[in-house]
Design a protein around this motif. Structure first.
Motif, PDB file in Angstrom:
ATOM      1  N   ASP A  20       0.758  -1.021  -0.020  1.00 47.43           N
ATOM      2  CA  ASP A  20       0.025   0.191  -0.053  1.00 47.43           C
ATOM      3  C   ASP A  20       0.860   1.344  -0.198  1.00 47.43           C
ATOM      4  OD1 ASP A  20      -2.388  -1.419  -0.026  1.00 47.43           O
ATOM      5  OD2 ASP A  20      -2.054  -1.705   2.138  1.00 47.43           O
ATOM      6  N   GLN A  21       2.053   1.312   0.602  1.00 46.82           N
ATOM      7  CA  GLN A  21       2.879   2.400   0.617  1.00 46.82           C
ATOM      8  C   GLN A  21       4.307   2.077   0.436  1.00 46.82           C
ATOM      9  OE1 GLN A  21       2.152   4.461   4.078  1.00 46.82           O
ATOM     10  NE2 GLN A  21       3.525   3.094   5.378  1.00 46.82           N
ATOM     11  N   HIS A  22       5.125   2.927  -0.004  1.00 41.36           N
ATOM     12  CA  HIS A  22       6.638   2.966  -0.215  1.00 41.36           C
ATOM     13  C   HIS A  22       7.369   3.884   0.796  1.00 41.36           C
ATOM     14  CE1 HIS A  22       5.452   0.155  -3.267  1.00 41.36           C
ATOM     15  NE2 HIS A  22       5.655   1.107  -4.173  1.00 41.36           N
ATOM     16  N   THR A  23       8.418   3.536   1.506  1.00 37.75           N
ATOM     17  CA  THR A  23       9.138   4.420   2.385  1.00 37.75           C
ATOM     18  C   THR A  23      10.458   4.567   1.412  1.00 37.75           C
ATOM     19  OG1 THR A  23       8.278   3.389   4.316  1.00 37.75           O
ATOM     20  CG2 THR A  23      10.461   4.574   4.399  1.00 37.75           C
ATOM     21  N   ALA A  24      10.846   5.868   1.227  1.00 38.31           N
ATOM     22  CA  ALA A  24      12.098   6.256   0.532  1.00 38.31           C
ATOM     23  C   ALA A  24      12.942   7.013   1.450  1.00 38.31           C
ATOM     24  CB  ALA A  24      11.690   6.879  -0.695  1.00 38.31           C
ATOM     25  N   VAL A  25      14.283   6.723   1.351  1.00 32.68           N
ATOM     26  CA  VAL A  25      15.162   7.464   1.879  1.00 32.68           C
ATOM     27  C   VAL A  25      16.368   7.957   0.862  1.00 32.68           C
ATOM     28  CG1 VAL A  25      17.361   7.292   3.439  1.00 32.68           C
ATOM     29  CG2 VAL A  25      15.134   6.391   4.187  1.00 32.68           C
ATOM     30  N   ALA A  26      16.686   9.402   0.840  1.00 32.35           N
ATOM     31  CA  ALA A  26      17.691   9.861   0.170  1.00 32.35           C
ATOM     32  C   ALA A  26      18.791  10.236   0.870  1.00 32.35           C
ATOM     33  CB  ALA A  26      17.113  11.118  -0.769  1.00 32.35           C
ATOM     34  N   VAL A  27      19.783   9.597   0.073  1.00 28.99           N
ATOM     35  CA  VAL A  27      21.219  10.007   0.465  1.00 28.99           C
ATOM     36  C   VAL A  27      22.043  10.487  -0.551  1.00 28.99           C
ATOM     37  CG1 VAL A  27      21.079   8.047   2.100  1.00 28.99           C
ATOM     38  CG2 VAL A  27      22.357   7.733  -0.321  1.00 28.99           C
ATOM     39  N   ASN A  28      23.259  11.382  -0.070  1.00 25.76           N
ATOM     40  CA  ASN A  28      23.974  12.125  -1.119  1.00 25.76           C
ATOM     41  C   ASN A  28      25.153  11.402  -1.366  1.00 25.76           C
ATOM     42  OD1 ASN A  28      25.875  12.426   1.040  1.00 25.76           O
ATOM     43  ND2 ASN A  28      25.373  14.391   1.492  1.00 25.76           N
ATOM     44  N   GLY A  29      25.801  11.922  -2.112  1.00 19.70           N
ATOM     45  CA  GLY A  29      27.120  11.338  -2.763  1.00 19.70           C
ATOM     46  C   GLY A  29      28.066  10.784  -1.646  1.00 19.70           C
ATOM     47  N   ILE A  37      10.722   9.984   3.297  1.00 19.34           N
ATOM     48  CA  ILE A  37       9.490  10.183   2.701  1.00 19.34           C
ATOM     49  C   ILE A  37       8.643   8.791   2.608  1.00 19.34           C
ATOM     50  CG2 ILE A  37       9.899  10.155   0.424  1.00 19.34           C
ATOM     51  CD1 ILE A  37       7.619  12.207  -0.203  1.00 19.34           C
ATOM     52  N   GLN A  38       7.337   9.024   2.851  1.00 21.23           N
ATOM     53  CA  GLN A  38       6.477   7.743   2.594  1.00 21.23           C
ATOM     54  C   GLN A  38       5.387   8.287   1.673  1.00 21.23           C
ATOM     55  OE1 GLN A  38       4.583   6.390   6.442  1.00 21.23           O
ATOM     56  NE2 GLN A  38       6.476   4.918   6.531  1.00 21.23           N
ATOM     57  N   VAL A  39       5.108   7.454   0.615  1.00 17.70           N
ATOM     58  CA  VAL A  39       4.184   7.512  -0.566  1.00 17.70           C
ATOM     59  C   VAL A  39       3.182   6.362  -0.662  1.00 17.70           C
ATOM     60  CG1 VAL A  39       5.751   9.354  -1.570  1.00 17.70           C
ATOM     61  CG2 VAL A  39       5.806   7.080  -2.354  1.00 17.70           C
ATOM     62  N   PRO A  40       1.990   6.822  -1.117  1.00 20.87           N
ATOM     63  CA  PRO A  40       1.200   5.384  -1.589  1.00 20.87           C
ATOM     64  C   PRO A  40       1.576   4.859  -2.659  1.00 20.87           C
ATOM     65  CG  PRO A  40       0.194   7.728  -2.116  1.00 20.87           C
ATOM     66  CD  PRO A  40       1.191   8.221  -1.190  1.00 20.87           C
ATOM     67  N   ALA A  41       1.547   3.443  -3.013  1.00 22.79           N
ATOM     68  CA  ALA A  41       1.880   2.919  -4.024  1.00 22.79           C
ATOM     69  C   ALA A  41       1.044   2.945  -5.204  1.00 22.79           C
ATOM     70  CB  ALA A  41       2.000   1.406  -3.563  1.00 22.79           C
ATOM     71  N   THR A  42       0.808   4.288  -5.577  1.00 28.04           N
ATOM     72  CA  THR A  42       0.084   4.767  -6.550  1.00 28.04           C
ATOM     73  C   THR A  42       0.619   5.619  -7.658  1.00 28.04           C
ATOM     74  OG1 THR A  42      -0.803   6.678  -5.657  1.00 28.04           O
ATOM     75  CG2 THR A  42      -2.160   4.727  -5.380  1.00 28.04           C
ATOM     76  N   THR A  43       0.146   5.721  -8.796  1.00 26.60           N
ATOM     77  CA  THR A  43       1.041   6.754  -9.838  1.00 26.60           C
ATOM     78  C   THR A  43       1.227   7.997  -9.237  1.00 26.60           C
ATOM     79  OG1 THR A  43      -0.132   5.586 -11.688  1.00 26.60           O
ATOM     80  CG2 THR A  43       0.582   7.467 -12.321  1.00 26.60           C
ATOM     81  N   ALA A  44       0.390   8.444  -8.559  1.00 28.00           N
ATOM     82  CA  ALA A  44       0.277   9.934  -8.114  1.00 28.00           C
ATOM     83  C   ALA A  44       1.508   9.867  -6.764  1.00 28.00           C
ATOM     84  CB  ALA A  44      -0.924  10.368  -7.062  1.00 28.00           C
ATOM     85  N   GLY A  45       1.371   8.735  -6.205  1.00 26.16           N
ATOM     86  CA  GLY A  45       2.710   8.611  -5.071  1.00 26.16           C
ATOM     87  C   GLY A  45       4.135   8.430  -5.758  1.00 26.16           C
ATOM     88  N   TYR A  46       4.118   7.779  -6.874  1.00 21.49           N
ATOM     89  CA  TYR A  46       5.475   7.696  -7.876  1.00 21.49           C
ATOM     90  C   TYR A  46       5.838   9.029  -7.971  1.00 21.49           C
ATOM     91  CZ  TYR A  46       3.836   2.731  -7.937  1.00 21.49           C
ATOM     92  OH  TYR A  46       3.238   1.469  -7.602  1.00 21.49           O
ATOM     93  N   ARG A  47       4.924   9.630  -8.553  1.00 20.56           N
ATOM     94  CA  ARG A  47       5.351  11.224  -9.159  1.00 20.56           C
ATOM     95  C   ARG A  47       5.831  12.003  -8.071  1.00 20.56           C
ATOM     96  NH1 ARG A  47       0.140  11.378 -11.891  1.00 20.56           N
ATOM     97  NH2 ARG A  47       0.205  10.458 -14.060  1.00 20.56           N
ATOM     98  N   GLN A  48       5.006  11.931  -6.832  1.00 19.67           N
ATOM     99  CA  GLN A  48       5.592  12.828  -5.724  1.00 19.67           C
ATOM    100  C   GLN A  48       6.941  12.216  -5.294  1.00 19.67           C
ATOM    101  OE1 GLN A  48       2.878  11.929  -2.281  1.00 19.67           O
ATOM    102  NE2 GLN A  48       4.042  13.278  -0.798  1.00 19.67           N
ATOM    103  N   LEU A  49       7.301  11.076  -5.128  1.00 16.74           N
ATOM    104  CA  LEU A  49       8.508  10.475  -4.899  1.00 16.74           C
ATOM    105  C   LEU A  49       9.552  11.099  -5.800  1.00 16.74           C
ATOM    106  CD1 LEU A  49       9.564   7.220  -3.787  1.00 16.74           C
ATOM    107  CD2 LEU A  49      10.934   8.175  -5.541  1.00 16.74           C
ATOM    108  N   ASP A  50       9.583  11.086  -6.990  1.00 17.62           N
ATOM    109  CA  ASP A  50      10.377  11.648  -8.109  1.00 17.62           C
ATOM    110  C   ASP A  50      10.364  13.044  -8.077  1.00 17.62           C
ATOM    111  OD1 ASP A  50      11.888  11.988 -10.510  1.00 17.62           O
ATOM    112  OD2 ASP A  50      10.335  11.734 -11.973  1.00 17.62           O
ATOM    113  N   VAL A  51       9.355  14.123  -7.865  1.00 15.83           N
ATOM    114  CA  VAL A  51       9.589  15.159  -7.721  1.00 15.83           C
ATOM    115  C   VAL A  51      10.199  15.600  -6.401  1.00 15.83           C
ATOM    116  CG1 VAL A  51       8.357  17.424  -6.987  1.00 15.83           C
ATOM    117  CG2 VAL A  51       7.617  15.730  -8.946  1.00 15.83           C
ATOM    118  N   TRP A  52       9.921  14.815  -5.222  1.00 23.00           N
ATOM    119  CA  TRP A  52      10.849  14.984  -4.007  1.00 23.00           C
ATOM    120  C   TRP A  52      12.245  14.563  -4.102  1.00 23.00           C
ATOM    121  CZ3 TRP A  52      13.045  10.658  -1.682  1.00 23.00           C
ATOM    122  CH2 TRP A  52      13.559  10.837  -0.346  1.00 23.00           C
ATOM    123  N   ALA A  53      12.672  13.817  -4.650  1.00 25.46           N
ATOM    124  CA  ALA A  53      14.047  13.487  -4.856  1.00 25.46           C
ATOM    125  C   ALA A  53      14.716  14.541  -5.829  1.00 25.46           C
ATOM    126  CB  ALA A  53      14.135  12.033  -5.515  1.00 25.46           C
TER     127      ALA A  53
END
Length: 352
Positions: A20-29, A37-53
């Motif tokens: 139902d949801q994905h948890t994402a963590v961003a690290v630098n180089g 961030i936590q986003v729903p496992a939907t197309t809108a959630g995938y777009r939100q994760l992309d923009v966030w990163a």
């Protein structure tokens, strides 16, 4: 002169995927955690994760757990957005025991595995004919399994059936029993005999329906596989089920398998060094795709019985002092080498 890339400008995202949801963590180089961030496992959630990163820096790589399951939708979305998606295995158990387990921790471990180069597996693409083969193959295997179960239940009921029914069916084959029982017209159930007739009739009808489903699915599979890899189907011992298992293991992007050795490792047919001290030998690989490994084993059995070239190979290996298990491993490795070249030569042009 090309400017040096600042590692702080790169953002690597690790994702722990769920239904139902994905948890994402961003690290630098440098491996510093930037955000979670936590986003729903939907197309809108995938777009939100992309923009966030992308808001945090140059987003070009992502490590995703479960690319063949819960993370499949996200992996497809990121791939279409031009992001390099790398499939990450579950974290090391010793590290998990020391640090504990949580969704952010697993996502961070996925990002660090990509940054360190420990995770390098390119996930399979699932948007073309190979995915269609996979879906049909699952349905056919399910139909065959249920059909076998129905046949076994008919056999068991015949053993314990009342004497008139048992005498009529006990010396018959499965197909003969199914034909006889399916033609019955059982009436109302009022005693063990009528109940047994009703049960055998329903099981026989189920067997016939599943048999028809399996045949129809096999015909569709044969048509798709004939378009993708006709040379593979023409190989001795390779039928629809075997070819489908091998094609599914390779996936829609065969270029991700850089060599025939990588294909053999993926099929669990590569030798694993098990030497110690004066003992120098290799053992069977118990990892990899087990359906592909089973497919190679099936081909090896058929060729052992019906292929003169294979029998000569086995005798030559026996003369070298190898055991039957070691010979079987060598034969599966040789088959993996042969099939890899055939699949690479046929699959890439067919998919293109």
């Amino acid at each position: 002169m090309t400017a040096e890339i600042d590692p702080l400008g790169e953002v690597i995202v690790g994702v722990d995927s769920h239904a139902d949801q994905h948890t994402a963590v961003a690290v630098n180089g440098l491996g510093q955690v930037q955000d979670t961030i936590q986003v729903p496992a939907t197309t809108a959630g995938y777009r939100q994760l992309d923009v966030w990163a992308r808001e945090m820096g140059r987003f070009e790589r992502a490590g995703v757990e479960g690319c063949g399951c819960y993370g499949a939708g996200l992996a497809r979305h990121l791939d279409e957005a031009g992001i390099e998606v790398i499939e990450v295995d579950r974290p090391n158990r010793q590290r998990r025991r020391r640090r504990g387990k949580s969704d952010p921790t697993d996502a961070e471990n996925a990002a660090r595995a990509v940054l360190a180069g420990d995770a390098t597996t390119i996930p399979k693409v699932s948007t073309g004919k190979v995915e269609a083969v996979r879906v049909l193959h699952i349905a056919r295997r399910s139909a065959v399994k249920a059909k076998t179960q129905a046949a076994n239940q008919i056999k068991d009921l015949v053993v314990t059936a009342p004497e008139p029914i048992r005498r009529q069916l006990k010396d018959r084959s499965t197909r003969q029993r199914v034909r006889i029982c399916a033609a019955w017209r059982p009436g109302a159930v009022h005693d063990p005999t009528s109940a047994t007739r009703r049960a055998l009739h329903d099981l026989a009808r189920r067997w016939l329906d599943l048999h028809a489903q399996a045949k129809a699915l096999e015909a569709d599979l044969a048509r798709l596989l004939g378009e993708l890899a006709p040379r593979l189907l023409a190989e001795t011992g390779v039928g629809t089920d075997v070819a489908a298992a091998l094609i599914i293991a390779v996936g829609e992007n065969p270029g991700r398998l850089r060599s025939e050795a990588s294909f053999a490792a993926m099929c669990g047919a590569s030798p694993v060094d098990a030497s110690s001290g004066k003992q120098q030998h290799h053992r069977l690989n118990r990892g990899g795709n087990r359906q592909a490994n089973s497919a190679l084993y099936t081909v090896a059995l058929v060729r052992t019985r019906h292929c003169p070239e294979t029998r000569a190979y086995i005798e030559r290996r026996r003369a070298e002092g190898k055991t039957d298990r070691s010979i079987r491993r060598c034969l599966k490795r040789a088959l993996a080498r042969r099939f890899h070249h055939i699949i690479r030569a046929e699959l890439a042009p067919a998919l293109t």
